[in-house]
Design a protein around this motif. Structure first.
Motif, PDB file in Angstrom:
ATOM      1  N   GLY A 262       0.790  -1.227   0.000  1.00 44.46           N
ATOM      2  CA  GLY A 262       0.000   0.000   0.000  1.00 44.46           C
ATOM      3  C   GLY A 262       0.819   1.272   0.000  1.00 44.46           C
ATOM      4  N   VAL A 263       2.041   1.230   0.522  1.00 41.17           N
ATOM      5  CA  VAL A 263       2.862   2.446   0.590  1.00 41.17           C
ATOM      6  C   VAL A 263       3.975   2.463  -0.448  1.00 41.17           C
ATOM      7  CG1 VAL A 263       2.402   2.904   3.013  1.00 41.17           C
ATOM      8  CG2 VAL A 263       4.318   1.417   2.389  1.00 41.17           C
ATOM      9  N   LEU A 264       4.156   1.346  -1.152  1.00 50.42           N
ATOM     10  CA  LEU A 264       5.234   1.273  -2.136  1.00 50.42           C
ATOM     11  C   LEU A 264       4.712   1.169  -3.569  1.00 50.42           C
ATOM     12  CD1 LEU A 264       7.731  -1.067  -0.243  1.00 50.42           C
ATOM     13  CD2 LEU A 264       7.777   1.426  -0.440  1.00 50.42           C
ATOM     14  N   GLY A 265       3.406   1.342  -3.751  1.00 45.30           N
ATOM     15  CA  GLY A 265       2.847   1.406  -5.094  1.00 45.30           C
ATOM     16  C   GLY A 265       2.656   0.079  -5.791  1.00 45.30           C
ATOM     17  N   HIS A 266       2.597  -1.016  -5.038  1.00 47.59           N
ATOM     18  CA  HIS A 266       2.364  -2.329  -5.640  1.00 47.59           C
ATOM     19  C   HIS A 266       0.968  -2.820  -5.275  1.00 47.59           C
ATOM     20  CE1 HIS A 266       6.538  -2.691  -6.877  1.00 47.59           C
ATOM     21  NE2 HIS A 266       6.920  -2.363  -5.651  1.00 47.59           N
ATOM     22  N   SER A 267       0.531  -3.862  -5.965  1.00 43.69           N
ATOM     23  CA  SER A 267      -0.750  -4.490  -5.617  1.00 43.69           C
ATOM     24  C   SER A 267      -0.594  -5.998  -5.721  1.00 43.69           C
ATOM     25  CB  SER A 267      -1.862  -4.010  -6.566  1.00 43.69           C
ATOM     26  OG  SER A 267      -1.530  -4.294  -7.910  1.00 43.69           O
ATOM     27  N   TYR A 268      -0.354  -6.613  -4.572  1.00 43.28           N
ATOM     28  CA  TYR A 268      -0.187  -8.067  -4.522  1.00 43.28           C
ATOM     29  C   TYR A 268      -1.452  -8.673  -3.933  1.00 43.28           C
ATOM     30  CZ  TYR A 268       4.756  -6.933  -5.147  1.00 43.28           C
ATOM     31  OH  TYR A 268       5.958  -6.447  -5.622  1.00 43.28           O
ATOM     32  N   SER A 269      -2.146  -9.496  -4.734  1.00 42.04           N
ATOM     33  CA  SER A 269      -3.443 -10.012  -4.293  1.00 42.04           C
ATOM     34  C   SER A 269      -3.375 -11.411  -3.701  1.00 42.04           C
ATOM     35  CB  SER A 269      -4.430 -10.011  -5.474  1.00 42.04           C
ATOM     36  OG  SER A 269      -3.917 -10.775  -6.553  1.00 42.04           O
ATOM     37  N   SER A 270      -2.320 -12.158  -3.992  1.00 38.95           N
ATOM     38  CA  SER A 270      -2.223 -13.525  -3.464  1.00 38.95           C
ATOM     39  C   SER A 270      -0.757 -13.930  -3.351  1.00 38.95           C
ATOM     40  CB  SER A 270      -2.951 -14.509  -4.377  1.00 38.95           C
ATOM     41  OG  SER A 270      -2.258 -14.658  -5.616  1.00 38.95           O
ATOM     42  N   ILE A 271      -0.518 -15.036  -2.658  1.00 35.33           N
ATOM     43  CA  ILE A 271       0.842 -15.524  -2.463  1.00 35.33           C
ATOM     44  C   ILE A 271       1.481 -15.898  -3.798  1.00 35.33           C
ATOM     45  CG2 ILE A 271       2.240 -17.331  -1.387  1.00 35.33           C
ATOM     46  CD1 ILE A 271       0.119 -17.514   0.794  1.00 35.33           C
ATOM     47  N   LEU A 272       0.768 -16.673  -4.603  1.00 39.21           N
ATOM     48  CA  LEU A 272       1.321 -17.153  -5.867  1.00 39.21           C
ATOM     49  C   LEU A 272       1.623 -16.008  -6.827  1.00 39.21           C
ATOM     50  CD1 LEU A 272      -0.743 -20.407  -6.529  1.00 39.21           C
ATOM     51  CD2 LEU A 272       1.630 -20.217  -5.782  1.00 39.21           C
ATOM     52  N   LEU A 273       0.688 -15.042  -6.932  1.00 34.66           N
ATOM     53  CA  LEU A 273       0.915 -13.905  -7.825  1.00 34.66           C
ATOM     54  C   LEU A 273       2.091 -13.056  -7.351  1.00 34.66           C
ATOM     55  CD1 LEU A 273      -2.738 -12.767  -8.656  1.00 34.66           C
ATOM     56  CD2 LEU A 273      -1.106 -13.942 -10.151  1.00 34.66           C
ATOM     57  N   THR A 274       2.215 -12.911  -6.047  1.00 37.34           N
ATOM     58  CA  THR A 274       3.344 -12.160  -5.493  1.00 37.34           C
ATOM     59  C   THR A 274       4.657 -12.852  -5.833  1.00 37.34           C
ATOM     60  OG1 THR A 274       1.955 -11.411  -3.647  1.00 37.34           O
ATOM     61  CG2 THR A 274       4.335 -11.160  -3.400  1.00 37.34           C
ATOM     62  N   MET A 275       4.693 -14.167  -5.642  1.00 39.02           N
ATOM     63  CA  MET A 275       5.896 -14.937  -5.976  1.00 39.02           C
ATOM     64  C   MET A 275       6.223 -14.823  -7.456  1.00 39.02           C
ATOM     65  SD  MET A 275       5.859 -18.471  -3.787  1.00 39.02           S
ATOM     66  CE  MET A 275       6.395 -18.492  -2.077  1.00 39.02           C
ATOM     67  N   GLN A 276       5.197 -14.927  -8.308  1.00 43.39           N
ATOM     68  CA  GLN A 276       5.410 -14.830  -9.757  1.00 43.39           C
ATOM     69  C   GLN A 276       5.997 -13.468 -10.131  1.00 43.39           C
ATOM     70  OE1 GLN A 276       1.694 -15.724 -11.691  1.00 43.39           O
ATOM     71  NE2 GLN A 276       1.700 -17.877 -11.060  1.00 43.39           N
ATOM     72  N   ASP A 277       5.444 -12.404  -9.555  1.00 38.51           N
ATOM     73  CA  ASP A 277       5.950 -11.061  -9.849  1.00 38.51           C
ATOM     74  C   ASP A 277       7.408 -10.904  -9.412  1.00 38.51           C
ATOM     75  OD1 ASP A 277       3.566 -10.321 -10.941  1.00 38.51           O
ATOM     76  OD2 ASP A 277       2.846  -9.217  -9.189  1.00 38.51           O
ATOM     77  N   ILE A 278       7.724 -11.409  -8.228  1.00 36.62           N
ATOM     78  CA  ILE A 278       9.090 -11.291  -7.712  1.00 36.62           C
ATOM     79  C   ILE A 278      10.065 -12.057  -8.599  1.00 36.62           C
ATOM     80  CG2 ILE A 278      10.625 -11.876  -5.787  1.00 36.62           C
ATOM     81  CD1 ILE A 278       8.230 -11.409  -3.918  1.00 36.62           C
TER      82      ILE A 278
END
Length: 328
Positions: A262-278
């Motif tokens: 919320g403070v760094l301008g990202h939008s991570y909706s789930s664990i898997l999507l967050t991992m994929q983005d990283i």
């Protein structure tokens, strides 16, 4: 009067005895209180000792910058020059608010779960076998994380933001509630629990196992040379921290990204999507294991101090209450 009835003060037989609390209940309450106090002190001492390294690790975890020891040193030095020495402990007040109840609950719950599992498996008064030992640690960590999670969220926000953004712990709660909604306080909760299960389980399992092996082997020489202040406790705790944190580290990175989105301008909706983005943006090792080498320094120190402080405080409290000769 002549009715043959003798008049005078009436006495009632006092056959009701005062209620006494069984000695076993008192002992159990003392045991729980000792565990809570020892756990709270253990968490506070350990986290304060490594707070600058912890803050630096979080700042790398939530950014796309490549981690290295040189870059970590630069970040610490830059923070010191621009914000002052005590800025290295920014967020530590939120850490204390969280870690004191977290550690108190975790250590106390671990003692209780060990007792419950010991009764269930028939190991009363004896060390648990490996699987129940792992389960007791996992349950203790999960219990503590569930109770104190919003405070972990607040601590992460304070660690990665300038002091102008959030003036206090209460201010963080108010701004998050107003601007992002109350459910944001639990963003990253699932990866936290999934990470706590192997982390707490392996940490307590490793420490308890090494203590048991040491207790059964009198030939370990220098590890017991200092009596109750055994350097072996620090070593066992360091090993526990190294194994536990290495096993759960990718989930730790994921939860930090979700907590600070919320403070760094990202939008991570789930664990898997967050991992994929990283992984897509930074790679598997450089992304999901960013800062792990720092954790190999910070983690063993913190866990070693934590377990050692807990054990030695327990020993001290028992000696104060019952006299010497009750080392654990």
């Amino acid at each position: 009067m002549g009715n043959g009835v003798r008049e005078g003060p009436v006495e009632f037989q006092r056959d009701v005895e005062p209620v006494r609390i069984p000695a076993e209940d008192n002992q159990e309450k003392k045991k729980v209180l000792n565990s809570l106090m020892s756990g709270a002190l253990a968490g506070a001492v350990a986290k304060t000792a490594v707070a600058p390294l912890d803050r630096t690790k979080i700042m790398f975890q939530v950014s796309s910058k490549r981690f290295s020891a040189k870059e970590a040193y630069r970040l610490i030095y830059h923070t010191y020059l621009n914000e002052g020495f005590w800025s290295l402990w920014r967020g530590n007040s939120a850490t204390m608010v969280r870690v004191i109840p977290y550690a108190a609950i975790q250590f106390c719950a671990h003692e209780e779960y060990k007792q419950l599992l010991g009764s269930y498996y028939g190991f009363q008064g004896k060390a648990l076998t490996p699987f129940p030992r792992f389960v007791a640690g996992s349950l203790a960590g999960t219990t503590a994380a569930m109770v104190t999670y919003p405070l972990d969220m607040v601590r992460a926000r304070m660690a990665v933001t300038p002091k102008e953004m959030y003036s206090s712990i209460v201010h963080v709660f108010i701004r998050i509630s107003r601007e992002e909604g109350l459910k944001t306080l639990y963003r990253g909760f699932t990866p936290t629990i999934l990470g706590v299960i192997p982390y707490a389980g392996l940490s307590f399992f490793t420490y308890e196992t090494l203590k048991k092996v040491h207790a059964g082997n009198s030939g370990w020489g220098w590890l017991g040379a200092l009596g109750p202040v055994q350097p072996g406790r620090l070593l066992f705790g360091a090993c526990a921290g190294l194994i536990g944190q290495s096993a759960s580290y990718p989930l730790d990175v994921v939860r930090r990204r979700m907590q600070t989105a919320g403070v760094l301008g990202h939008s991570y909706s789930s664990i898997l999507l967050t991992m994929q983005d990283i992984v897509r943006e930074e790679g598997l090792v450089r992304g999901l294991y960013k800062g792990l080498s720092m954790n190999w320094v910070k983690g063993p120190i913190a866990v070693g101090i934590s377990f050692t402080t807990f054990d030695l405080t327990q020993i001290l409290l028992r000696k104060l209450q019952h006299g010497p000769g009750l080392e654990r």
